[in-house]
Design a protein around this motif. Structure first.
Motif, PDB file in Angstrom:
ATOM      1  N   ALA A 109      -4.319   8.003   4.647  1.00  0.00           N
ATOM      2  CA  ALA A 109      -5.317   7.173   3.467  1.00  0.00           C
ATOM      3  C   ALA A 109      -3.797   5.814   3.182  1.00  0.00           C
ATOM      4  O   ALA A 109      -2.642   6.312   2.584  1.00  0.00           O
ATOM      5  CB  ALA A 109      -4.962   8.771   2.421  1.00  0.00           C
ATOM      6  N   SER A 110      -5.175   5.089   2.827  1.00  0.00           N
ATOM      7  CA  SER A 110      -4.638   3.939   2.199  1.00  0.00           C
ATOM      8  C   SER A 110      -4.180   3.407   0.956  1.00  0.00           C
ATOM      9  O   SER A 110      -5.462   3.561   0.567  1.00  0.00           O
ATOM     10  CB  SER A 110      -4.181   2.555   3.194  1.00  0.00           C
ATOM     11  N   GLN A 154      -5.302  11.782  10.290  1.00  0.00           N
ATOM     12  CA  GLN A 154      -5.494  10.072   9.481  1.00  0.00           C
ATOM     13  C   GLN A 154      -4.632   9.882   8.553  1.00  0.00           C
ATOM     14  O   GLN A 154      -3.733  11.051   8.590  1.00  0.00           O
ATOM     15  CB  GLN A 154      -6.540  11.000   9.063  1.00  0.00           C
ATOM     16  N   LYS A 161      -7.860   5.846   7.709  1.00  0.00           N
ATOM     17  CA  LYS A 161      -8.097   5.568   9.175  1.00  0.00           C
ATOM     18  C   LYS A 161      -7.296   6.792  10.079  1.00  0.00           C
ATOM     19  O   LYS A 161      -6.896   7.665   9.482  1.00  0.00           O
ATOM     20  CB  LYS A 161      -7.715   3.989   9.486  1.00  0.00           C
ATOM     21  N   LYS A 168      -8.361   4.396   1.439  1.00  0.00           N
ATOM     22  CA  LYS A 168      -9.076   4.209   2.519  1.00  0.00           C
ATOM     23  C   LYS A 168      -8.613   4.661   3.528  1.00  0.00           C
ATOM     24  O   LYS A 168      -7.477   5.309   3.718  1.00  0.00           O
ATOM     25  CB  LYS A 168      -9.372   2.437   3.107  1.00  0.00           C
ATOM     26  N   SER A 183      -4.608   0.813  -2.508  1.00  0.00           N
ATOM     27  CA  SER A 183      -4.295  -0.573  -2.798  1.00  0.00           C
ATOM     28  C   SER A 183      -3.075  -0.341  -3.973  1.00  0.00           C
ATOM     29  O   SER A 183      -3.573   0.306  -4.992  1.00  0.00           O
ATOM     30  CB  SER A 183      -4.525  -1.511  -2.775  1.00  0.00           C
ATOM     31  N   SER A 208      -6.342  -0.745  -6.767  1.00  0.00           N
ATOM     32  CA  SER A 208      -7.534  -0.492  -6.654  1.00  0.00           C
ATOM     33  C   SER A 208      -7.632   1.112  -6.744  1.00  0.00           C
ATOM     34  O   SER A 208      -6.159   2.039  -6.045  1.00  0.00           O
ATOM     35  CB  SER A 208      -8.234  -0.674  -5.550  1.00  0.00           C
ATOM     36  N   TYR A 214       0.711  -0.944   0.012  1.00  0.00           N
ATOM     37  CA  TYR A 214       0.337  -0.225   0.087  1.00  0.00           C
ATOM     38  C   TYR A 214       0.745   1.032   0.083  1.00  0.00           C
ATOM     39  O   TYR A 214       2.039   1.224   0.595  1.00  0.00           O
ATOM     40  CB  TYR A 214      -0.878  -0.006   1.065  1.00  0.00           C
ATOM     41  N   GLN A 247     -10.222  11.973  -1.483  1.00  0.00           N
ATOM     42  CA  GLN A 247     -10.757  11.526   0.032  1.00  0.00           C
ATOM     43  C   GLN A 247     -10.143  13.470   0.444  1.00  0.00           C
ATOM     44  O   GLN A 247      -8.954  13.573   0.062  1.00  0.00           O
ATOM     45  CB  GLN A 247     -10.176  10.577   0.947  1.00  0.00           C
ATOM     46  N   VAL A 263      -9.652   2.567  -4.954  1.00  0.00           N
ATOM     47  CA  VAL A 263      -9.759   2.610  -3.705  1.00  0.00           C
ATOM     48  C   VAL A 263      -9.514   3.396  -2.390  1.00  0.00           C
ATOM     49  O   VAL A 263      -8.352   3.381  -2.015  1.00  0.00           O
ATOM     50  CB  VAL A 263     -11.347   1.582  -3.074  1.00  0.00           C
ATOM     51  N   GLU A 317     -11.450   8.722  -7.851  1.00  0.00           N
ATOM     52  CA  GLU A 317     -11.438   8.943  -6.605  1.00  0.00           C
ATOM     53  C   GLU A 317     -10.596   9.834  -5.378  1.00  0.00           C
ATOM     54  O   GLU A 317      -9.476  10.052  -6.375  1.00  0.00           O
ATOM     55  CB  GLU A 317     -10.773   7.193  -5.608  1.00  0.00           C
ATOM     56  N   ARG A 346       0.757   4.669   2.213  1.00  0.00           N
ATOM     57  CA  ARG A 346      -0.024   5.151   3.119  1.00  0.00           C
ATOM     58  C   ARG A 346       0.399   7.157   3.327  1.00  0.00           C
ATOM     59  O   ARG A 346       2.041   7.535   3.435  1.00  0.00           O
ATOM     60  CB  ARG A 346       0.811   4.460   4.206  1.00  0.00           C
TER      61      ARG A 346
END
Length: 383
Positions: free
Chosen positions: A286-287, A284, A298, A296, A289, A292, A259, A278, A294, A276, A261
């Protein structure tokens, strides 16, 4: 100088970030006893202690009958310094916690050439294809380029300063690359601070002349971006584009990681891949892949742990064994192999990046990570 100050000084000397004056303070122990200039690049302070101790003993025997009182006081002070070095090095300790504890300690080291920790080491690639090895360049102006002055400071960082309009129609691009076992700090022409971890690079224009400030990075890079609302700062990787106005953030985009990060420490950033997007807030991560689009998000409990590498440490937070060893492999510029099945465990803790490999292996063994070193390679054993 009290013990805390000396400990800080020795830490800087050992990580090769001490100023020439600070190096002189450490090395004068050699100069008084040996009469010769020591190797300023020597980071093995344990060996320094042993050499000092031996020289003290020989000096005491040789000059026993001359000015006894002065020599006694002088050598006692030197011996105390040597003992303090040993205590500081011996006290370097890593506390790593794993899900199932109680494993026995096994450390095996061969008599091969020791694997050394990394240090300030980078190459500057200029627009015309010529190269400057930064750790070998003398302090002061490094090279002439239109519109900018490029200097290397006494502390070992590379600084770009705008000195006038360039006659070039197109901006010139420079690239700074760190090898495995290297790190470097540079300041771009807009005042943005950039820290490169081992095996990383940044490509950037010498002057930001357009509507934005665009750079490209690989590996792991920490940014402290200078604010400019009219000219956003944009970072491109092979996985994403990150847009900021002024902020502090870290990108881990090594090709051998699953990933990418991106972790935000201060301000705000917008990260995008394909369609995509964010928006990140401080704390925070962001990860992304490789397979993908996407993104993510956290929350990170301790964002300082993410940039511990910049401050001289490895810091692991619920990391698997292979992730731990990849970081070690990059910094020590050595290959890592595994005997048997790789255990599925999580590791948390902090490890100094200036530790010699023998100490590193010992500290890892406390957690059940049993290794041996041979032929410039670290082999991880199941037990």
């Amino acid at each position: 100088m009290n013990q805390d100050e000396l400990q800080h000084l020795l830490s800087k000397y050992n990580s090769q970030t001490a100023t020439p004056e600070e190096k002189r303070v450490v090395e004068e122990w050699y100069e008084h006893v040996n009469g010769n200039e020591p190797d300023a690049g020597n980071s093995d302070l344990f060996a320094v202690k042993n050499k000092i101790h031996k020289k003290i003993q020989r000096g005491i025997k040789k000059k026993r009958n001359h000015t006894k009182l002065k020599l006694k006081s002088f050598y006692i002070n030197l011996f105390r310094a040597a003992v303090l070095i040993l205590a500081l090095l011996g006290g370097t300790y890593l506390y790593l916690k794993q899900s199932d504890s109680g494993a026995s300690t096994k450390v095996s080291l061969s008599k091969e050439k020791p694997i050394k920790p990394g240090g300030n080491n980078a190459v500057l690639l200029l627009a015309d294809g010529s190269q400057v090895i930064l750790n070998e360049a003398v302090d002061g102006q490094v090279v002439d380029q239109p519109g900018v002055k490029i200097t290397k400071t006494k502390s070992g960082e590379l600084v770009y300063r705008f000195i006038g309009k360039s006659n070039l129609e197109e901006a010139q691009f420079n690239t700074v690359t760190t090898p495995r076992g290297g790190q470097y700090h540079l300041i771009l022409v807009d005042g943005t601070g950039v820290w490169l971890n081992a095996g990383s690079s940044i490509k950037f224009p010498t002057v930001f002349s357009g509507a934005s400030r665009k750079v490209e990075v690989t590996g792991e890079v920490y940014f402290e971006v200078s604010k400019n609302k009219s000219k956003p700062f944009i970072v491109n990787t092979d996985q994403s584009e990150i847009k900021v106005l002024g902020t502090h953030f870290n990108i881990n985009a090594y090709p051998d990681e699953d990933y990418q990060r991106t972790t935000l420490l201060e301000g705000s950033i917008e990260i995008s891949k394909g369609r995509e997007k964010q928006l990140l807030s401080p704390g925070q991560q962001a990860s992304i892949s490789k397979s993908s689009d996407v993104i993510k998000l956290k929350e990170i409990d301790d964002v300082e742990a993410v940039v511990a590498w910049k401050n001289g440490y490895f810091q692991f937070e619920k990391a698997d064994l292979q992730s731990v060893m990849r970081q070690i492999s990059r910094w020590y510029d050595t290959e890592v192999s595994y005997n048997g099945q790789i255990p599925v465990k999580e590791y948390n803790g902090k490890l100094p990046r200036n530790a010699e490999v023998k100490k590193l292996i010992e500290m890892l063994s406390y957690t059940g990570i049993h290794c041996k070193v041979e032929r410039n390679q670290i082999t991880v054993n199941p037990k």
